[in-house]
Design a protein around this motif. Structure first.
Motif, mmCIF file in Angstrom:
data_model
loop_
_atom_site.group_PDB
_atom_site.id
_atom_site.type_symbol
_atom_site.label_atom_id
_atom_site.label_comp_id
_atom_site.label_asym_id
_atom_site.label_seq_id
_atom_site.Cartn_x
_atom_site.Cartn_y
_atom_site.Cartn_z
ATOM 1 N N ILE A 5 -7.353 -24.143 -17.680
ATOM 2 C CA ILE A 5 -8.550 -24.405 -18.334
ATOM 3 C C ILE A 5 -8.680 -25.997 -18.213
ATOM 4 O O ILE A 5 -9.941 -26.556 -18.091
ATOM 5 C CB ILE A 5 -8.304 -24.313 -19.831
ATOM 6 N N TRP A 6 -7.508 -26.746 -17.984
ATOM 7 C CA TRP A 6 -7.580 -28.192 -17.628
ATOM 8 C C TRP A 6 -8.247 -28.749 -16.453
ATOM 9 O O TRP A 6 -8.921 -29.415 -16.202
ATOM 10 C CB TRP A 6 -6.404 -28.918 -18.136
ATOM 11 N N SER A 7 -7.914 -27.811 -15.310
ATOM 12 C CA SER A 7 -8.593 -28.326 -13.912
ATOM 13 C C SER A 7 -10.116 -27.874 -13.949
ATOM 14 O O SER A 7 -10.654 -28.918 -13.427
ATOM 15 C CB SER A 7 -7.947 -27.108 -12.956
ATOM 16 N N GLU A 8 -10.313 -26.847 -14.717
ATOM 17 C CA GLU A 8 -11.801 -26.497 -14.772
ATOM 18 C C GLU A 8 -12.512 -27.637 -15.675
ATOM 19 O O GLU A 8 -13.731 -28.170 -15.248
ATOM 20 C CB GLU A 8 -12.274 -25.261 -15.213
ATOM 21 N N ALA A 9 -12.022 -28.082 -16.709
ATOM 22 C CA ALA A 9 -12.486 -29.195 -17.565
ATOM 23 C C ALA A 9 -12.665 -30.495 -16.722
ATOM 24 O O ALA A 9 -13.501 -31.404 -16.742
ATOM 25 C CB ALA A 9 -11.818 -29.336 -18.852
ATOM 26 N N GLN A 10 -11.395 -30.741 -16.176
ATOM 27 C CA GLN A 10 -11.647 -32.006 -15.330
ATOM 28 C C GLN A 10 -12.795 -32.033 -14.071
ATOM 29 O O GLN A 10 -13.372 -32.987 -13.843
ATOM 30 C CB GLN A 10 -10.155 -32.222 -14.357
ATOM 31 N N ARG A 30 -2.388 -35.433 -18.886
ATOM 32 C CA ARG A 30 -1.640 -34.351 -18.717
ATOM 33 C C ARG A 30 -1.667 -33.288 -19.726
ATOM 34 O O ARG A 30 -1.500 -33.599 -20.919
ATOM 35 C CB ARG A 30 0.034 -34.782 -18.523
ATOM 36 N N ALA A 31 -2.159 -32.181 -19.417
ATOM 37 C CA ALA A 31 -2.390 -30.972 -20.319
ATOM 38 C C ALA A 31 -0.879 -30.352 -20.505
ATOM 39 O O ALA A 31 -0.231 -30.118 -19.590
ATOM 40 C CB ALA A 31 -3.338 -29.910 -19.874
ATOM 41 N N SER A 32 -0.454 -30.434 -21.740
ATOM 42 C CA SER A 32 0.872 -29.692 -22.132
ATOM 43 C C SER A 32 0.765 -28.503 -22.899
ATOM 44 O O SER A 32 2.003 -27.812 -23.005
ATOM 45 C CB SER A 32 1.776 -30.921 -23.033
ATOM 46 N N GLU A 38 -6.804 -24.861 -29.189
ATOM 47 C CA GLU A 38 -6.587 -26.558 -29.066
ATOM 48 C C GLU A 38 -5.881 -26.794 -27.904
ATOM 49 O O GLU A 38 -4.617 -26.353 -27.777
ATOM 50 C CB GLU A 38 -5.918 -26.892 -30.332
ATOM 51 N N LEU A 39 -6.234 -27.720 -27.101
ATOM 52 C CA LEU A 39 -5.537 -28.201 -25.683
ATOM 53 C C LEU A 39 -4.992 -29.580 -26.084
ATOM 54 O O LEU A 39 -5.802 -30.499 -26.625
ATOM 55 C CB LEU A 39 -6.561 -28.433 -24.514
ATOM 56 N N ALA A 67 -14.819 -24.746 -20.135
ATOM 57 C CA ALA A 67 -13.661 -24.101 -19.561
ATOM 58 C C ALA A 67 -13.222 -22.686 -20.010
ATOM 59 O O ALA A 67 -12.601 -21.897 -19.213
ATOM 60 C CB ALA A 67 -12.630 -25.061 -19.239
ATOM 61 N N ALA A 68 -12.752 -22.865 -21.270
ATOM 62 C CA ALA A 68 -12.274 -22.022 -21.691
ATOM 63 C C ALA A 68 -12.962 -20.719 -22.475
ATOM 64 O O ALA A 68 -12.812 -19.585 -22.912
ATOM 65 C CB ALA A 68 -11.603 -22.363 -23.369
ATOM 66 N N GLY A 69 -14.458 -21.156 -22.563
ATOM 67 C CA GLY A 69 -15.322 -19.754 -22.880
ATOM 68 C C GLY A 69 -15.395 -19.829 -24.165
ATOM 69 O O GLY A 69 -16.022 -18.701 -24.675
ATOM 70 N N ARG A 70 -14.987 -20.767 -25.001
ATOM 71 C CA ARG A 70 -15.326 -20.617 -26.550
ATOM 72 C C ARG A 70 -14.952 -22.182 -26.985
ATOM 73 O O ARG A 70 -14.473 -23.127 -26.383
ATOM 74 C CB ARG A 70 -14.091 -19.804 -27.225
ATOM 75 N N ASP A 71 -15.390 -22.390 -28.158
ATOM 76 C CA ASP A 71 -15.247 -23.638 -28.745
ATOM 77 C C ASP A 71 -13.846 -24.081 -28.932
ATOM 78 O O ASP A 71 -12.781 -23.192 -28.908
ATOM 79 C CB ASP A 71 -15.808 -23.721 -30.160
ATOM 80 N N ALA A 72 -13.457 -25.403 -28.474
ATOM 81 C CA ALA A 72 -12.126 -25.717 -28.437
ATOM 82 C C ALA A 72 -11.971 -27.202 -28.974
ATOM 83 O O ALA A 72 -12.970 -28.103 -28.886
ATOM 84 C CB ALA A 72 -11.745 -25.708 -26.730
ATOM 85 N N ARG A 73 -10.899 -27.601 -29.433
ATOM 86 C CA ARG A 73 -10.447 -28.926 -29.819
ATOM 87 C C ARG A 73 -9.701 -29.578 -28.805
ATOM 88 O O ARG A 73 -8.592 -28.908 -28.152
ATOM 89 C CB ARG A 73 -9.839 -28.937 -31.107
#
Length: 92
Positions: A5-10, A30-32, A38-39, A67-73
């Motif tokens: 998810i983080w790679s696609e968002a970046q 850094r995505a943890s 929620e990311l 990137a996640a295909g849905r609403d995210a925080r």
């Protein structure tokens, strides 16, 4: 899943931001954790957390959601071990 998810968002953010802004503010994050849509992203300082939260959080949340295909925080947390990755303050 968190890394995917983080790679696609970046990838999306790289196209949406000026290169120097992406490299300075977004690349060092850094995505943890990914939990309950929620990311959690780690930043190196409180200053960086506050600045990113003020200037980029809406854009980052939109990219993460796509990137996640849905609403995210996105939640920003300080990890002092990353302190060298993002300077304490930005000089213009």
């Amino acid at each position: 899943m968190v890394d995917t998810i983080w790679s696609e968002a970046q990838r999306q953010l790289r196209g949406a931001l000026v290169a120097k802004d992406f490299e300075f503010w977004v690349a060092p994050l850094r995505a943890s954790r990914w939990e309950a849509d929620e990311l959690t992203l780690e930043v190196g300082s409180q200053f960086a957390r506050d600045w990113i939260g003020r200037e980029y959080i809406a854009l980052i949340e939109r990219a993460v959601g796509l990137a996640a295909g849905r609403d995210a925080r996105v939640r920003l947390v300080v990890n002092r071990q990353l302190a060298g990755a993002i300077p304490e303050r930005r000089v213009e």
